[in-house]
Motif scaffolding. Structure first.
Motif, PDB file in Angstrom:
ATOM      1  N   SER A   1       0.810  -1.216   0.000  1.00 36.02           N
ATOM      2  CA  SER A   1       0.000   0.000   0.000  1.00 36.02           C
ATOM      3  C   SER A   1       0.841   1.263   0.000  1.00 36.02           C
ATOM      4  N   LYS A   2       0.503   2.185  -0.896  1.00 40.00           N
ATOM      5  CA  LYS A   2       1.124   3.493  -0.892  1.00 40.00           C
ATOM      6  C   LYS A   2       0.443   4.407   0.125  1.00 40.00           C
ATOM      7  N   GLU A   3      -0.773   4.057   0.470  1.00 37.41           N
ATOM      8  CA  GLU A   3      -1.568   4.974   1.286  1.00 37.41           C
ATOM      9  C   GLU A   3      -0.997   5.128   2.689  1.00 37.41           C
ATOM     10  N   ASN A   4      -0.203   4.124   3.152  1.00 35.01           N
ATOM     11  CA  ASN A   4       0.331   4.189   4.502  1.00 35.01           C
ATOM     12  C   ASN A   4       1.592   5.017   4.596  1.00 35.01           C
ATOM     13  N   ILE A   5       2.129   5.468   3.448  1.00 37.15           N
ATOM     14  CA  ILE A   5       3.346   6.252   3.475  1.00 37.15           C
ATOM     15  C   ILE A   5       2.986   7.707   3.686  1.00 37.15           C
ATOM     16  N   GLU A   6       3.478   8.258   4.771  1.00 35.27           N
ATOM     17  CA  GLU A   6       3.133   9.624   5.138  1.00 35.27           C
ATOM     18  C   GLU A   6       3.750  10.620   4.169  1.00 35.27           C
ATOM     19  N   GLU A   7       3.033  11.651   3.841  1.00 36.89           N
ATOM     20  CA  GLU A   7       3.587  12.737   3.044  1.00 36.89           C
ATOM     21  C   GLU A   7       4.592  13.481   3.902  1.00 36.89           C
ATOM     22  N   LEU A   8       5.852  13.437   3.519  1.00 35.40           N
ATOM     23  CA  LEU A   8       6.918  13.977   4.344  1.00 35.40           C
ATOM     24  C   LEU A   8       7.297  15.367   3.873  1.00 35.40           C
ATOM     25  N   PRO A   9       7.657  16.248   4.781  1.00 34.14           N
ATOM     26  CA  PRO A   9       8.043  17.601   4.387  1.00 34.14           C
ATOM     27  C   PRO A   9       9.399  17.605   3.702  1.00 34.14           C
TER      28      PRO A   9
ATOM     29  N   ASP B   1       7.967   5.929  12.900  1.00 41.06           N
ATOM     30  CA  ASP B   1       8.410   5.229  11.706  1.00 41.06           C
ATOM     31  C   ASP B   1       8.159   6.125  10.506  1.00 41.06           C
ATOM     32  N   TYR B   2       9.220   6.583   9.869  1.00 36.39           N
ATOM     33  CA  TYR B   2       9.097   7.527   8.762  1.00 36.39           C
ATOM     34  C   TYR B   2       8.678   6.871   7.456  1.00 36.39           C
ATOM     35  N   THR B   3       8.512   5.566   7.432  1.00 40.66           N
ATOM     36  CA  THR B   3       7.920   4.939   6.254  1.00 40.66           C
ATOM     37  C   THR B   3       6.399   4.970   6.316  1.00 40.66           C
ATOM     38  N   GLY B   4       5.838   5.123   7.514  1.00 44.33           N
ATOM     39  CA  GLY B   4       4.402   5.102   7.686  1.00 44.33           C
ATOM     40  C   GLY B   4       3.810   3.712   7.805  1.00 44.33           C
ATOM     41  N   PHE B   5       4.659   2.666   7.749  1.00 37.33           N
ATOM     42  CA  PHE B   5       4.129   1.302   7.847  1.00 37.33           C
ATOM     43  C   PHE B   5       3.646   0.972   9.252  1.00 37.33           C
ATOM     44  N   SER B   6       4.330   1.505  10.274  1.00 38.44           N
ATOM     45  CA  SER B   6       3.912   1.312  11.661  1.00 38.44           C
ATOM     46  C   SER B   6       3.331   2.615  12.192  1.00 38.44           C
ATOM     47  N   ASN B   7       2.234   2.508  12.956  1.00 42.91           N
ATOM     48  CA  ASN B   7       1.652   3.705  13.562  1.00 42.91           C
ATOM     49  C   ASN B   7       2.096   3.892  15.004  1.00 42.91           C
ATOM     50  N   TRP B   8       3.044   3.077  15.453  1.00 51.60           N
ATOM     51  CA  TRP B   8       3.597   3.264  16.795  1.00 51.60           C
ATOM     52  C   TRP B   8       4.339   4.601  16.872  1.00 51.60           C
ATOM     53  N   GLU B   9       4.261   5.231  18.033  1.00 54.62           N
ATOM     54  CA  GLU B   9       5.086   6.393  18.342  1.00 54.62           C
ATOM     55  C   GLU B   9       5.608   6.226  19.764  1.00 54.62           C
ATOM     56  N   PRO B  10       6.519   5.293  19.963  1.00 55.38           N
ATOM     57  CA  PRO B  10       7.015   4.997  21.312  1.00 55.38           C
ATOM     58  C   PRO B  10       7.981   6.081  21.789  1.00 55.38           C
ATOM     59  N   THR B  11       8.151   6.122  23.103  1.00 56.35           N
ATOM     60  CA  THR B  11       9.114   7.043  23.712  1.00 56.35           C
ATOM     61  C   THR B  11      10.270   6.233  24.273  1.00 56.35           C
TER      62      THR B  11
ATOM     63  N   ILE C   1      10.738  -1.414  18.917  1.00 56.06           N
ATOM     64  CA  ILE C   1      10.278  -1.023  17.585  1.00 56.06           C
ATOM     65  C   ILE C   1       9.762  -2.261  16.860  1.00 56.06           C
ATOM     66  N   GLN C   2       9.118  -2.055  15.725  1.00 57.21           N
ATOM     67  CA  GLN C   2       8.546  -3.163  14.977  1.00 57.21           C
ATOM     68  C   GLN C   2       8.729  -2.935  13.478  1.00 57.21           C
ATOM     69  N   ALA C   3       8.561  -4.014  12.718  1.00 57.75           N
ATOM     70  CA  ALA C   3       8.637  -3.927  11.257  1.00 57.75           C
ATOM     71  C   ALA C   3       7.647  -4.908  10.654  1.00 57.75           C
ATOM     72  N   PRO C   4       7.000  -4.528   9.547  1.00 58.70           N
ATOM     73  CA  PRO C   4       6.009  -5.397   8.915  1.00 58.70           C
ATOM     74  C   PRO C   4       6.668  -6.546   8.165  1.00 58.70           C
TER      75      PRO C   4
ATOM     76  N   LYS D   1       8.133  -8.962   5.331  1.00 68.08           N
ATOM     77  CA  LYS D   1       8.743  -8.736   4.026  1.00 68.08           C
ATOM     78  C   LYS D   1       8.864  -7.241   3.723  1.00 68.08           C
ATOM     79  N   SER D   2       9.239  -6.480   4.732  1.00 69.68           N
ATOM     80  CA  SER D   2       9.290  -5.034   4.565  1.00 69.68           C
ATOM     81  C   SER D   2      10.286  -4.449   5.558  1.00 69.68           C
ATOM     82  N   TYR D   3      10.109  -3.193   5.928  1.00 74.29           N
ATOM     83  CA  TYR D   3      11.091  -2.481   6.724  1.00 74.29           C
ATOM     84  C   TYR D   3      10.399  -1.319   7.419  1.00 74.29           C
ATOM     85  N   SER D   4      11.052  -0.767   8.417  1.00 73.23           N
ATOM     86  CA  SER D   4      10.629   0.478   9.057  1.00 73.23           C
ATOM     87  C   SER D   4      11.872   1.314   9.328  1.00 73.23           C
ATOM     88  N   VAL D   5      11.704   2.623   9.422  1.00 77.20           N
ATOM     89  CA  VAL D   5      12.815   3.529   9.668  1.00 77.20           C
ATOM     90  C   VAL D   5      12.396   4.506  10.748  1.00 77.20           C
ATOM     91  N   TRP D   6      13.131   4.497  11.864  1.00 75.04           N
ATOM     92  CA  TRP D   6      12.748   5.232  13.063  1.00 75.04           C
ATOM     93  C   TRP D   6      13.685   6.398  13.333  1.00 75.04           C
TER      94      TRP D   6
END
Length: 462
Positions: A22-30, A430-440, A449-452, A454-459
């Motif tokens: 899904s492309k929809e989960n990728i956040e529009e980044l500034p 997660d700057y890919t938008g795949f995970s909606n976690w925002e841990p402290t 942290i987590q990753a989906p 066959k994919s990846y996440s970037v924190w």
């Protein structure tokens, strides 16, 4: 260039799964100003261009692009959009007239000064277009702040006429009288000759240029009308990709750079990192990181991410490593290709994106997201935090930015893991938008942290 032996093929259809993500989960980044990395390459001599190495290189062709002289215009229509997403340089195929004329990909060079204006080898234009269209493309690239890298094939030539060769006692195809009237060659400019019997290697039986001959040195890089100076000062190229550098000694590239400057990268096709490190030291140029390429294939297609612990050129000398997932010679589809891009676009080295991956085969929005991450978050040195067959976690320690943590998951289900970051009491996302976690992160910098699958996440810090 295409090797004569059959290169390994890694053909799996799981790329379809990656494209379908899904492309929809990728956040529009500034867009952030001041894109900073810890490793930079040479700044272009032309004002107004992005420094080569701060962004990402685009290999702006593939093997057997459409013939008919349309390719330069095709690329010209894309350079502004590529620049907008963070590309800083484009690498073009060999631009000069070759033996197969309008059908050649340029790796069988005949007339270095015919960029599509002389009627020889069966055509006026090259496969890619005319000289005027090439210059228009370069000008459009410069207007878009992109540097343009020329593919330089100087190991061998092709298309010469037969002549009596007193060195061999036979006739050889070594008489070159191109219509440009520049760089005429005879048997004495090739191996063997009166000065030098051979160098590092021949390619495909083509006449092998002898770089020890003064005539060859003068025409290729030394004289005011040399190929190097014509391409840079008249046509407008900003840097060089040297083809098949195994075929001649590294001093040739070093002398070329000393004479004309410009970002330079060599194609030394070898998985041995010691050899790549030796060549970059001797040539004072960058090299494509084939050690990294082969280890990524073992890791992502061979399903063993522990291979990413092995040595690679970027780990030896990141400032000389140009990383890539595939190119015009390999041109493969394999399982985990997006994971491989997540790897090179979050790690040290100067990453390259292959045209067909970006424009045809993979999810462009996901690649744009990774380019943004590379240009804005991937600074500083690298520490590997965890590996096993399915998981790989590494952190970039930051350089005028906070750095990042990349989590690559090659398993079929979500993975979670506690890791130690550089951030204390900091909310991350997660700057890919795949995970909606925002841990402290905890006061001791630890966080889960987590990753989906066959994919990846970037924190990084929110």
């Amino acid at each position: 260039m295409k090797p004569l032996k059959i290169y390994f093929q890694l053909i799996l259809l799981s790329t379809l799964f990656l494209v379908a993500c899904s492309k929809e989960n990728i956040e529009e980044l500034p867009r952030l100003e001041g894109k900073i990395k810890s490793i930079t390459h040479e700044t272009s001599a032309r004002t107004g261009l992005k420094p080569i190495g701060l962004g990402v290189m685009m290999q702006a062709f593939y093997w057997d692009v459409p013939s008919g002289g349309t390719w330069w215009n095709t690329v010209k229509g894309k350079v502004q959009s590529w620049s907008d997403v963070g590309i800083d340089a484009i690498w073009l195929p060999p631009a000069s007239k070759a033996q197969n004329g309008a059908f050649s990909m340029g790796y069988d060079p005949f007339d270095y000064y015919d960029l599509g204006e002389y009627n020889q080898m069966g055509s006026v234009e090259t496969r890619f277009g005319s000289k005027t269209e090439l210059i228009d493309l370069i000008n459009a690239s410069h207007s878009a702040q992109l540097s343009v890298i020329a593919d330089i094939v100087i190991n061998h030539n092709s298309g010469g006429a037969s002549e009596a060769n007193p060195i061999t006692g036979t006739n050889t195809w070594t008489s070159f009288t191109p219509l440009s009237g520049k760089f005429n060659r005879t048997y004495d400019d090739f191996h063997p000759n009166s000065n030098h019997s051979s160098d590092s290697g021949y390619f495909g039986g083509f006449p092998d240029l002898c770089h020890h001959q003064i005539n060859v040195q003068n025409w290729l890089w030394k004289d005011t009308e040399s190929v190097a100076k014509y391409y840079k000062d008249v046509i407008g190229f900003d840097g060089w990709r040297f083809d098949y550098v195994k075929g001649f000694e590294p001093w040739v590239v070093k002398d070329w750079i000393t004479e004309v400057g410009g970002f330079s990268v060599g194609e030394y096709w070898d998985s041995n990192v010691n050899t790549l490190d030796w060549w970059t030291t001797q040539s004072q140029a960058s090299a494509f990181d084939f050690a990294c390429y082969y280890k990524m294939n073992e890791a992502f297609d061979g399903n063993n991410l522990n291979k990413l612990n092995d040595d690679m050129l970027w780990k030896r000398n990141a400032s000389k490593a140009v990383t890539f997932v595939t190119n015009h010679d390999t041109d493969e589809i394999f399982s985990g290709k997006m994971l491989a891009y997540a790897y090179i676009l979050t790690h040290e080295g100067y990453p390259t994106i292959f045209y067909r991956d970006y424009e045809e085969w993979l999810d462009k929005e996901r690649l744009n997201n990774l380019i943004w991450i590379h240009n804005n978050l991937a600074g500083g040195t690298t520490n590997i935090l965890y590996t096993d067959t399915d998981e790989y976690i590494a952190k970039r320690n930051g350089y005028n930015n906070a750095g990042l943590v990349v989590y690559i998951n090659n398993s079929n289900y979500w993975q979670e893991r506690w890791i130690e970051t550089n951030w204390s009491n900091t909310t991350i996302k997660d700057y890919t938008g795949f995970s909606n976690w925002e841990p402290t992160t905890q006061s001791g910098n630890w966080v889960k942290i987590q990753a989906p699958p066959k994919s990846y996440s970037v924190w990084a810090p929110k």
